[in-house]
Every structure is written in C-alpha cells, then in structure tokens.
Design a protein around this motif. Structure first.
Motif, PDB file in Angstrom:
ATOM      1  N   SER A  17      44.117  50.674  81.534  1.00 56.85           N
ATOM      2  CA  SER A  17      43.276  51.029  82.953  1.00 56.85           C
ATOM      3  C   SER A  17      42.204  50.523  83.227  1.00 56.85           C
ATOM      4  N   TYR A  18      41.775  49.522  84.267  1.00 60.80           N
ATOM      5  CA  TYR A  18      40.678  48.810  84.865  1.00 60.80           C
ATOM      6  C   TYR A  18      39.620  49.980  85.067  1.00 60.80           C
ATOM      7  N   GLY A  19      39.844  51.137  85.600  1.00 57.13           N
ATOM      8  CA  GLY A  19      38.338  51.271  86.701  1.00 57.13           C
ATOM      9  C   GLY A  19      38.065  52.685  85.765  1.00 57.13           C
ATOM     10  N   ASN A  21      40.164  55.393  85.356  1.00 54.81           N
ATOM     11  CA  ASN A  21      40.797  56.715  86.086  1.00 54.81           C
ATOM     12  C   ASN A  21      42.357  56.641  84.941  1.00 54.81           C
ATOM     13  N   THR A  22      42.872  56.223  85.029  1.00 52.62           N
ATOM     14  CA  THR A  22      43.866  56.232  83.576  1.00 52.62           C
ATOM     15  C   THR A  22      43.365  57.096  82.146  1.00 52.62           C
ATOM     16  N   VAL A  88      48.941  52.253  89.777  1.00 56.66           N
ATOM     17  CA  VAL A  88      49.106  51.679  90.754  1.00 56.66           C
ATOM     18  C   VAL A  88      48.260  50.463  91.371  1.00 56.66           C
ATOM     19  N   TYR A  91      51.327  47.823  94.888  1.00 60.26           N
ATOM     20  CA  TYR A  91      52.568  49.710  95.451  1.00 60.26           C
ATOM     21  C   TYR A  91      53.699  49.238  93.666  1.00 60.26           C
ATOM     22  N   GLY A 118      45.594  55.749  94.555  1.00 63.36           N
ATOM     23  CA  GLY A 118      45.052  56.606  95.211  1.00 63.36           C
ATOM     24  C   GLY A 118      46.265  57.234  96.297  1.00 63.36           C
ATOM     25  N   TRP A 120      49.133  55.822  97.102  1.00 59.35           N
ATOM     26  CA  TRP A 120      50.612  54.333  97.335  1.00 59.35           C
ATOM     27  C   TRP A 120      50.846  54.588  96.233  1.00 59.35           C
TER      28      TRP A 120
END
Ligand SMILES: Cc1cc2nc3c(=O)[nH]c(=O)nc-3n(C[C@H](O)[C@H](O)[C@H](O)COP(=O)(O)O)c2cc1C
Length: 161
Positions: A17-19, A21-22, A88, A91, A118, A120
């Motif tokens: 998880s970078y930000g 959310n995950t 993601v 993509y 987001g 996609w």
C-alpha cells in the motif's frame, strides 16, 4: 500436533500500500478473520510526491517492471490460504506485488486477490492470473481516499475467504 493442524487453515495476507487505501482494507480483514499479515515494501522507497510517482510509473507502463523488495521472512508452509492486496498502478498490479509473485511459489495455496483502484482496474486480474490461479477476487474502488465500494460487499467477500 493439534496446533499444526490449526495452522494449516491459516490465512496469510500479503499486501503493498503506497497511500493507505489497501492497508485500510487489510486492517478490516484482520478484524474479521484470524490471519497473519506480510506488508511488502520496496528496498528503495518511492518518492513521497504523488504526482511524481504517477508520472514516473507511467513511463514504465507495459514494462512489467520488477523491483527489489525489502527483505522479509515468511514461512509459507504454515498457510493454506493467501490473500494478495495491491493497488492498481497504470492498469495493472504494482511492481512490488509483481516482484513478490515472481519470486514466490504459491502452488497448492488457495489464493484470493483484493485490488484497490480509482475505477480503472485494467488488466490487473489477468496479470495476477499469469502467476497464480485465483479462487476469488474483489475490486475495491476509492475516490482518492473515500471508499466507494459498499462496506457490506467487502464484509461478505472477507467472510468467504
Ligand atoms: C502510480 C499510480 C498509478 C495509478 N494507476 C491507476 C489506474 O491505472 N487505475 C486506477 O483505477 N487507479 C490508479 N491509481 C489509483 C490507485 O490505484 C488507488 O488510489 C489505490 O486505492 C491506492 O492504494 P494505496 O492507497 O493502498 O496505495 C494509481 C495510483 C498511482 C500512485
């Protein structure tokens, strides 16, 4: 002996998880299910600047980029089920998750995937399936950091892991 048998049903959640959310969804899995968690990190940290990251990664799109991961220790033989969690990026899955899958043999495990994005999803699931068959997957949509997918849908998916 009894302990060993119990362990065999154990779930390992492997995620990047970078930000955040995950990670938020991983925290939820931990609340709902007994599991162990392995947080993957790149050996060389990514920039803190979101837009720079987005632009850098765009230039590497379609290269199926592999990177070096921060060393970790995990005894996979303890787990019969593995849940992969990745955002993601352009993509498909993140280079961190791709690197993990390239270096890990998940044969014989029941593997599920939790993917945040987001909206996609692109070919993320197809690419993951090149490395391992999936028992189930869930696509979880965030608008920036606002969860759009219904909590009940996520809870139901977790309960079936
Ligand atoms: C480099 C980069 C590329 C991204 N590419 C996509 C994309 O192709 N499709 C999409 O829906 N979201 C894309 N996103 C948004 C993330 O997938 C989404 O915000 C995700 O929930 C972030 O998870 P995290 O907070 O755990 O890092 C991208 C984000 C970054 C940083």
């Amino acid at each position: 002996m009894e302990g060993e048998n119990m362990n065999q049903d154990k779930i390992l959640v492997v995620y990047y998880s970078y930000g955040g959310n995950t990670e938020q969804i991983v925290n939820r899995i931990q609340k709902q299910k007994e599991c162990d968690v392995l947080k993957l990190e790149p050996l060389v940290p990514y920039t803190n600047d979101y837009q720079t990251l987005v632009d850098d990664e765009e230039s590497k799109m379609d290269q199926e980029e592999v990177i070096e991961l921060k060393p970790y220790e995990i005894d996979l033989s303890k787990y019969s089920k593995v849940v992969l969690g990745t955002p993601v990026w352009w993509y498909t899955m993140t280079p961190v998750m791709r690197s993990f899958l390239k270096q890990t043999d998940l044969t014989g495990k029941e593997v599920s995937a939790m993917i945040t994005n987001g909206g996609w999803l692109g070919h993320t699931l197809d690419e993951i399936k090149k490395y391992t068959p999936l028992k189930s997957s869930i696509n979880i949509v965030f608008q920036e950091h606002d969860l759009e997918t219904k909590q009940s849908q996520i809870g139901e998916w977790i309960s079936r892991l």
